[in-house]
Design a protein around this motif. Structure first.
Motif, PDB file in Angstrom:
ATOM      1  N   ARG A 128       0.804  -1.210   0.000  1.00 34.05           N
ATOM      2  CA  ARG A 128       0.000   0.000   0.000  1.00 34.05           C
ATOM      3  C   ARG A 128       0.847   1.275   0.000  1.00 34.05           C
ATOM      4  NH1 ARG A 128      -3.833  -0.621   4.882  1.00 34.05           N
ATOM      5  NH2 ARG A 128      -2.415  -2.354   5.275  1.00 34.05           N
ATOM      6  N   PRO A 129       1.893   1.364   0.893  1.00 29.59           N
ATOM      7  CA  PRO A 129       2.659   2.619   0.921  1.00 29.59           C
ATOM      8  C   PRO A 129       3.228   2.945  -0.449  1.00 29.59           C
ATOM      9  CG  PRO A 129       3.264   1.200   2.741  1.00 29.59           C
ATOM     10  CD  PRO A 129       2.364   0.397   1.871  1.00 29.59           C
ATOM     11  N   VAL A 130       3.710   1.894  -1.140  1.00 30.62           N
ATOM     12  CA  VAL A 130       4.285   2.111  -2.453  1.00 30.62           C
ATOM     13  C   VAL A 130       3.196   2.505  -3.443  1.00 30.62           C
ATOM     14  CG1 VAL A 130       5.365   0.932  -4.391  1.00 30.62           C
ATOM     15  CG2 VAL A 130       6.256   0.620  -2.080  1.00 30.62           C
ATOM     16  N   LEU A 131       2.096   1.767  -3.406  1.00 23.60           N
ATOM     17  CA  LEU A 131       1.020   2.040  -4.361  1.00 23.60           C
ATOM     18  C   LEU A 131       0.510   3.464  -4.226  1.00 23.60           C
ATOM     19  CD1 LEU A 131      -1.202  -1.137  -4.526  1.00 23.60           C
ATOM     20  CD2 LEU A 131       0.078  -0.047  -6.369  1.00 23.60           C
ATOM     21  N   LEU A 132       0.490   3.944  -2.977  1.00 21.17           N
ATOM     22  CA  LEU A 132      -0.053   5.286  -2.782  1.00 21.17           C
ATOM     23  C   LEU A 132       0.883   6.362  -3.300  1.00 21.17           C
ATOM     24  CD1 LEU A 132      -1.754   4.791   0.667  1.00 21.17           C
ATOM     25  CD2 LEU A 132      -2.858   5.054  -1.562  1.00 21.17           C
ATOM     26  N   SER A 133       2.139   5.982  -3.611  1.00 21.95           N
ATOM     27  CA  SER A 133       3.035   6.951  -4.226  1.00 21.95           C
ATOM     28  C   SER A 133       2.779   7.043  -5.728  1.00 21.95           C
ATOM     29  CB  SER A 133       4.498   6.586  -3.957  1.00 21.95           C
ATOM     30  OG  SER A 133       4.875   5.487  -4.754  1.00 21.95           O
ATOM     31  N   TYR A 134       1.912   6.180  -6.220  1.00 17.37           N
ATOM     32  CA  TYR A 134       1.524   6.252  -7.624  1.00 17.37           C
ATOM     33  C   TYR A 134       0.232   7.041  -7.739  1.00 17.37           C
ATOM     34  CZ  TYR A 134       5.043   2.814  -8.791  1.00 17.37           C
ATOM     35  OH  TYR A 134       6.234   2.188  -8.984  1.00 17.37           O
ATOM     36  N   PRO A 135      -0.060   7.490  -8.942  1.00 14.68           N
ATOM     37  CA  PRO A 135      -1.314   8.236  -9.096  1.00 14.68           C
ATOM     38  C   PRO A 135      -2.521   7.301  -9.080  1.00 14.68           C
ATOM     39  CG  PRO A 135      -0.198   8.056 -11.192  1.00 14.68           C
ATOM     40  CD  PRO A 135       0.727   7.476 -10.175  1.00 14.68           C
ATOM     41  N   VAL A 136      -2.692   6.631  -7.966  1.00 18.12           N
ATOM     42  CA  VAL A 136      -3.822   5.725  -7.810  1.00 18.12           C
ATOM     43  C   VAL A 136      -4.612   6.218  -6.603  1.00 18.12           C
ATOM     44  CG1 VAL A 136      -4.531   3.370  -7.305  1.00 18.12           C
ATOM     45  CG2 VAL A 136      -2.510   3.786  -8.698  1.00 18.12           C
ATOM     46  N   SER A 137      -5.874   6.547  -6.818  1.00 21.87           N
ATOM     47  CA  SER A 137      -6.644   7.041  -5.689  1.00 21.87           C
ATOM     48  C   SER A 137      -6.959   5.899  -4.742  1.00 21.87           C
ATOM     49  CB  SER A 137      -7.934   7.697  -6.180  1.00 21.87           C
ATOM     50  OG  SER A 137      -8.778   6.693  -6.697  1.00 21.87           O
ATOM     51  N   LYS A 138      -7.220   6.249  -3.509  1.00 22.18           N
ATOM     52  CA  LYS A 138      -7.562   5.222  -2.524  1.00 22.18           C
ATOM     53  C   LYS A 138      -8.787   4.447  -2.990  1.00 22.18           C
ATOM     54  CE  LYS A 138      -7.761   7.970   1.018  1.00 22.18           C
ATOM     55  NZ  LYS A 138      -8.195   8.350   2.390  1.00 22.18           N
ATOM     56  N   GLY A 139      -9.710   5.209  -3.545  1.00 17.83           N
ATOM     57  CA  GLY A 139     -10.961   4.580  -4.006  1.00 17.83           C
ATOM     58  C   GLY A 139     -10.695   3.532  -5.072  1.00 17.83           C
ATOM     59  N   SER A 140      -9.883   3.892  -6.068  1.00 17.51           N
ATOM     60  CA  SER A 140      -9.679   2.908  -7.137  1.00 17.51           C
ATOM     61  C   SER A 140      -8.776   1.777  -6.660  1.00 17.51           C
ATOM     62  CB  SER A 140      -9.149   3.562  -8.403  1.00 17.51           C
ATOM     63  OG  SER A 140      -8.029   4.345  -8.117  1.00 17.51           O
ATOM     64  N   LEU A 141      -7.884   2.075  -5.698  1.00 17.50           N
ATOM     65  CA  LEU A 141      -7.069   0.991  -5.145  1.00 17.50           C
ATOM     66  C   LEU A 141      -7.972  -0.023  -4.439  1.00 17.50           C
ATOM     67  CD1 LEU A 141      -4.463  -0.357  -4.273  1.00 17.50           C
ATOM     68  CD2 LEU A 141      -4.310   1.255  -2.374  1.00 17.50           C
ATOM     69  N   VAL A 142      -8.827   0.484  -3.578  1.00 19.79           N
ATOM     70  CA  VAL A 142      -9.735  -0.414  -2.851  1.00 19.79           C
ATOM     71  C   VAL A 142     -10.646  -1.146  -3.826  1.00 19.79           C
ATOM     72  CG1 VAL A 142     -11.663  -0.484  -1.233  1.00 19.79           C
ATOM     73  CG2 VAL A 142      -9.663   0.927  -0.730  1.00 19.79           C
TER      74      VAL A 142
END
Lengths: 290, 692, 247
Positions: free
Chosen positions: A83-97
């Motif tokens: 997650r920490p890494v993914l959140l450094s990408y332009p991926v919103s929390k919503g689309s990640l979830v």
């Protein structure tokens, strides 16, 4: 950037993870074995789609939450936690979830749906009556009802999956996640029904609203919907459950759980609560280990 | 490098989202689609599982020349995979009012009724409907039209779209009947000729049935015993006719005494052996005084009775000829398949030639006593030794045979029946039949009573053919090679009550409809009871120590099987075909040795499925109880009865009794292996019974 | 390199404070990160390094203060390598990288380029579970550079590695600055920091004790090595371990 940025890629990665995890495949094979055993004991398969659904209802009520928890409790934990890494990408929390959820849901649909489709195929081959002397007909039985059953089952799984993911986000360690997942399992499999039962016997739940209240318990809602929209077609007797309440109940659990995941995914806001819950579940897990 | 690939992400995401929306839409569509819209097409009535007419009626109608076509119904049930056919709209109406009807079959998806509109329907003298010109479709098929059973798929109309004529002169062999018409004008025309009034489908469903329903059978038993008693009383009075002639004093031989005696007097036959053949052709009483024996010359029949109100009392008969109908009879009927092509002569006007074969076969051969065309005859306290038949009653209604012993051939294939009752309803009681083919064989003897007899080592004890309304009670049987009691050819309203049958291949095999099998004790048989009958009650029987307890044969699950005790059978129940039967009524089922579960003092609150692999072994295999209590199996059992009509080949009791019903039998046999499990108190019937 | 230190910072940390409940982990921390520099955060365990890094990356909402990115617009402004890099098991290195690349619209060819950059091209088809610790870090660094972020943040990239591999990691970090990328890393390997870092921030007990080039810090502390400067700057008993937030 689109709001759904990364959703597809994240979902696809989850699907691949599920496909590549051998224990999930084993889970599917295990389900098929349980189905086969149940149908052998119950004999529904020769009767047609509806008796088959009736026979499978009970094992599915227990096993779908199991599969959902197995898929959900580590969705954001352990080796899967980037997650920490993914959140450094332009991926919103919503689309990640949403991506993780949908990907795992597709996996769940495969794990449960595969064996169920196999059962359905078996019913289409050997189910129903055949006679050289007498004319036979399908009655109310129909493959559509079995697909309905399958869809309801996957929806039920979808709700429990969301609940398991929420539990896994709210705790920190994977051991605690396992304990939280088990807690979800217990609540879903027995908790709601027992509460409804206690409520009814203590007169806290009026008889006129039982059908509605049951909608709040995910597995009661699932069972009720199956009895209503699959089995009820053959018996012409409704009243298994308040359909809108059951749908609302399932949708409610889904939305609340996914919301909890979105909120809890970057740990800050709930740090205090989460730490508390984490410690508690950790202790429970520790106690269980002992 | 990111700028140019931006659209690609969008495409992928859009695809993913659209797939998602599509899936959601499809799932929603699954639940919106209406499944009930397709109405199945009517089928040929011959292909339905039909009820409401005896085989006798069917055959009779089949062989009549007129184009008789009874009103029929065919129903497609939501849960039942066979199309169910009913003779008579009223029989469907009665059936669908049964409390368990919808539970067993589901609801009707489609109901078709015979459409008489445009078919020049008339009634015969007896009120049977006859259709004039066959429809084009039926003619086109070209075959011989069996009016009673045929029904081309062209002559059907949806029940809700038809109108009905009730209270007209129309009849089926069972009674008054409702006539359906596809259009109102045709119905009005019919009313003009034959009376009645026109109603709609809803009203028809309320029309009372012509037949008594199965439950009424129970109440009729006492009446029928009373009738039989009256017949017996009347016949036994024949013993007391004044003695006018004494053999040896007034006349040298029995035959000459008969010829000399005035009618309605007694010919007394003193102790002694009389080697002659006797022919009674006037109403006399032949009574033995001491051990009087009539001995034939081992050739032909010994005593022939052709006069009404003849009594034959206390004389022993032997020296019968050895002629028997032979192997066609002995082997032909044990399969139970009567009514096939060999009995169907097909073109004889109005006569009953269809059973000519059977009559030819069974009335043939030598017999100790032959009673032909003689009403109200009494055969009492007679002992018969024969290698052929004992007594043949032919067209002799009102005859009573009692206190008589027939000792037949040891090898049944070489012998014949103890009693043949052909078109001779009457009473056969307190008699003994040893060896031979069938102890009592009845053929078209409606209302015959066979009570309190003993039958040993025959082919069958009692064998009913084309016989409705029989009363078979309190007989004791053992050692039958085929069956103790065998009811063939689909008759109605037979009562089999209080018989004790053991050590046979099949103790009771009952076919037909509206029958009552109760309070029998069947033990140590290969098969206890075979239920071929429909709409019947099987209750309060003891089924113990058999290889198979009860075998369910009837395709239609319309029987009520409750309050029977199943003990120590290797298998309590087996099922040959058909769908799930629920053997529970009004919250009470049967007593099953081995059934387990929590109890309220009357019933066990766990369904028992005797046909299931685990439940079926509960009373025999250690550990089965543990397995049966597995939550998985336990819970599965709870769902079993949800859609019974769709379940294949199972019997389930959703409320097994926790204590046996027939405790006298359990006490008398000192059964200690049967522990009642009604633990929780509350002073329930079962509990109190066992506390005594 | 020294020229670039004068340019505007790409990231500024202003008066940052962070506390868990009543425990202050970071107290009034201010820091600039400049393009083309390797900026190193050093400090004893429990000093708040990881908390600071997480706040910089945006994983922690600070209790007070600001973290502002002032660099150019980018698809991915900050690349991040977490302390224990986690790759989804069951996939190859290339697949793992391709996944991240796809999040910023890069292709699998781009992913391969990143792997070549860190010298892992030969291991591209290997399963991520089969990588050594050092190779996992390298793959993680490759991941951190996906999308060409102007700032790459590496949390303890060399911890637990053998000296040779640690040197390799720091070389890669240094190479990144060649293209003008700013690199912010935390480390305990003071000799490597001394060799590679342009600027060093010494974090002690939640606040910046010293900040500047390694030479400046040595001078300030009057020591001949960074290690000695570190020892003299850190308060409290060096023999005890302070626990303060995440280590």
């Amino acid at each position: 950037m689109s709001r759904f940025q990364g959703f597809g890629a994240v979902a696809w990665r989850e699907v691949r993870t599920v496909v590549r995890t051998r224990s999930y495949l084993l889970l599917s094979v295990g389900l098929l074995a349980v189905f086969a055993g149940t149908l052998r004991a119950g004999g529904g398969i020769e009767g047609g789609y509806i008796p088959t659904a009736v026979d499978l209802l009970l094992p599915l009520e227990l096993l779908v939450p199991l599969v959902a928890v197995a898929l959900g409790y580590r969705a954001f934990g352990g080796e899967n936690d980037d997650r920490p890494v993914l959140l450094s990408y332009p991926v919103s929390k919503g689309s990640l979830v949403a991506g993780v959820y949908v990907g795992r849901l597709i996996g769940l649909a495969g794990i449960i749906g595969g064996p169920l489709l196999a059962v359905g195929a078996a019913v289409s081959r050997i189910g129903g009556a055949e006679s050289r002397v007498f004319a036979t007909h399908q009655g109310a039985d129909s493959p559509v009802l079995f697909v309905r059953f399958l869809a309801l089952t996957v929806c039920f799984g979808a709700v429990v999956l969301a609940m398991a993911m929420a539990a896994s986000v709210l705790v920190r360690t994977s051991r605690a996640a396992l304990a939280a997942g088990l807690a979800v399992l217990v609540v879903v499999v027995a908790g709601g029904d027992l509460l409804a039962f206690l409520g009814l016997t203590a007169d806290a739940i009026g008889e006129d609203v039982l059908g509605t209240v049951l909608g709040a318990s995910p597995n009661s809602a699932y069972r009720g919907l199956v009895l209503e929209s699959v089995v009820g077609v053959a018996t012409d007797q409704g009243g298994a459950i308040d359909v809108s309440a059951a749908v609302a109940g399932l949708a409610g659990w889904l939305v609340v759980s996914l919301g909890a995941v979105v909120v809890g995914i970057d740990r800050e806001p709930f740090a205090g609560i989460r730490t508390g819950i984490g410690e508690l579940t950790g202790r429970v897990a520790g106690a269980l280990d002992r | 490098m990111s700028a140019e690939s931006q659209p690609r992400i969008e495409t992928r995401t859009v695809t993913a989202v659209s797939i998602l929306v599509l899936v959601v839409g499809l799932v929603a569509g699954l639940f919106i689609v209406d499944l009930g819209s397709a109405t199945p097409e009517p089928v040929d009535f011959d292909e339905t599982v039909s009820v409401g007419l005896t085989l006798e009626d069917e055959l009779r109608l089949d062989n009549s020349d007129a184009d008789i076509e009874l009103p029929k119904v065919q129903t497609f049930y939501s849960q039942y995979p066979y199309v169910v056919g009913y003779y008579g709209v009223e029989s469907f109406a009665a059936e669908q009012r049964q409390p368990a009807h919808e539970q067993r079959f589901g609801f009707p998806n489609a109901i078709y009724v015979t459409d008489y509109a445009g078919r020049d329907v008339e009634l015969t003298e007896t009120g049977l409907p006859v259709t004039g010109n066959s429809t084009a479709e039926r003619t086109a098929t070209g075959g011989h039209n069996h009016g009673g059973t045929a029904g081309g798929s062209g002559n059907w109309v949806l029940a809700e779209e038809a109108v009905y004529v009730v209270d007209s002169e129309a009849r089926t062999p069972s009674g008054e009947t409702v006539m359906p018409f596809g259009d109102r004008e045709a119905a009005e025309a019919f009313v003009e000729s034959y009376g009645g009034e026109i109603v709609g489908w809803e009203a028809v469903l309320e029309v009372p049935a012509g037949d008594d329903d199965a439950e009424a059978v129970r109440g009729r038993i006492a009446d029928r015993h009373a009738e039989a008693n009256a017949t017996v009383d009347s016949r036994t009075r024949l013993r007391d006719r004044p003695v006018e002639t004494v053999v040896g004093e007034d006349e040298p031989t029995v035959q000459s005494a008969i010829e000399a005696a005035p009618p309605n007097t007694t010919v007394l036959v003193p102790e002694g052996t009389y080697r002659e053949h006797v022919d009674v052709d006037k109403p006399l009483t032949l009574r033995a005084d001491g051990d009087a024996r009539i001995v034939g010359n081992d050739n032909g029949t010994v005593v022939t009775i052709t006069a009404n109100r003849t009594a034959f009392v206390g004389l022993n008969v032997s020296g019968v000829g050895g002629s028997t109908p032979g192997p066609t009879v002995t082997d032909g009927h044990s399969t139970g398949n009567v009514g096939g092509a060999s009995h169907d002569h097909g073109d004889t006007v109005g006569d009953d030639s269809w059973d000519a074969d059977v009559e030819d076969d069974y009335a043939q051969g030598d017999t100790a006593i032959e009673v032909t065309n003689a009403e109200d005859v009494l055969v009492d306290e007679t002992e018969i030794h024969t290698d052929a038949a004992g007594i043949i009653l032919y067209a002799s209604p009102g005859s009573v045979v009692r206190g008589t012993t027939v000792v037949g051939s040891e090898n049944y294939r070489e012998g014949h029946m103890g009693i043949v009752a052909m078109r001779s309803p009457g009473v056969i009681e307190n008699s003994t039949f040893v060896g031979g083919l069938d102890g009592v064989y009845t053929h078209r003897s409606e209302g015959i009573a066979v009570r309190g007899n003993e039958m040993i080592d025959n082919r069958m004890g009692i064998h009913l053919m084309f016989t409705s309304g029989a009363l078979l009670t309190d007989n004791a049987m053992s050692g039958q090679e085929t069956a103790g009691i065998y009811v063939m050819t689909g008759p109605q309203r037979n009562a089999i009550v209080g018989n004790e049958i053991r050590d046979t291949e099949t103790a009771i095999s009952v076919g037909g409809t509206d029958s009552y099998v109760a309070e029998n004790v069947v033990t140590e048989n290969d098969l206890g009871v075979r239920i071929e009958a429909t709409a019947s009650i099987v209750e309060r029987n003891v089924v113990a120590d058999n290889r198979n307890g009860i075998e369910a044969w009837a395709l239609l699950p319309t029987n009520r099987v409750t309050h029977n005790d199943f003990v120590d059978n290797r298998r309590h129940v087996s099922v040959s075909s058909g769908r799930l039967r629920v053997w529970t009524h009004d919250g009470e089922g049967n007593y099953w040795e081995g059934a387990i579960g929590p109890t309220d003092g009357t019933v066990i609150q766990r369904p028992y499925t005797p046909t299931a692999p685990v439940d079926g072994r509960l009373h025999q295999v250690d550990g089965a109880a543990t397995l049966a209590r597995a939550p998985a199996l336990d819970a599965l059992a709870g769902f079993q009865g949800a859609v019974p009509g769709m379940r294949a080949d199972e019997v389930i009791d959703v409320a097994p009794l926790c204590a046996p019903v027939n405790d006298e039998w359990f006490e008398a046999t000192e059964r200690t292996d049967t522990e009642p499990i009604c633990r929780s108190g509350g002073g329930s019937a079962a509990q109190t019974r066992y506390d005594d | 390199m020294t020229e670039t230190t004068q340019t505007t910072p790409i990231l500024t940390v202003e008066e940052l404070s962070h506390s868990y409940g009543r425990v202050d982990v970071l107290d009034d921390v201010s820091l600039d990160v400049r393009s083309g520099d390797v900026t190193a955060i050093i400090g004893p365990n429990g000093a708040g390094k990881t908390t600071l890094i997480r706040a910089i990356v945006g994983l922690r909402e600070p209790t007070a203060g600001d973290v502002s990115y002032r660099g150019p617009d980018a698809v991915r402004p900050i690349g991040y390598l977490q302390q224990r890099p986690a790759f989804r098991p069951g996939q190859s290195v290339k697949e793992a990288l391709t996944f991240y690349a796809s999040l910023v619209g890069e292709t699998d060819a781009d992913a391969m380029t990143r792997l070549e950059q860190v010298g892992l091209a030969a291991a591209a088809d290997r399963n991520v579970e089969d990588l050594s610790g050092g190779m996992t870090r390298l793959a993680g660094i490759a991941q951190a550079t996906i999308g060409d972020p102007p700032l790459v943040v590496l949390d303890e990239p060399a911890s637990g590695l053998d000296p040779g591999m640690s040197v390799r990691i720091f070389e890669v970090a240094e190479e990144l600055t060649g293209a003008g990328t700013a690199v912010l890393l935390s480390s305990h390997n003071l000799s490597l920091v001394e060799r590679v870092a342009d600027r060093v921030a010494l974090l002690d007990d939640g606040s910046i004790a010293r900040c500047g080039s390694p030479a400046e810090i040595r001078t300030e502390a009057g020591s001949d090595s960074l290690l000695k400067a570190f020892e003299s700057s850190v308060t409290g008993d060096a023999g005890t371990v302070r626990v303060r937030g995440e280590s």
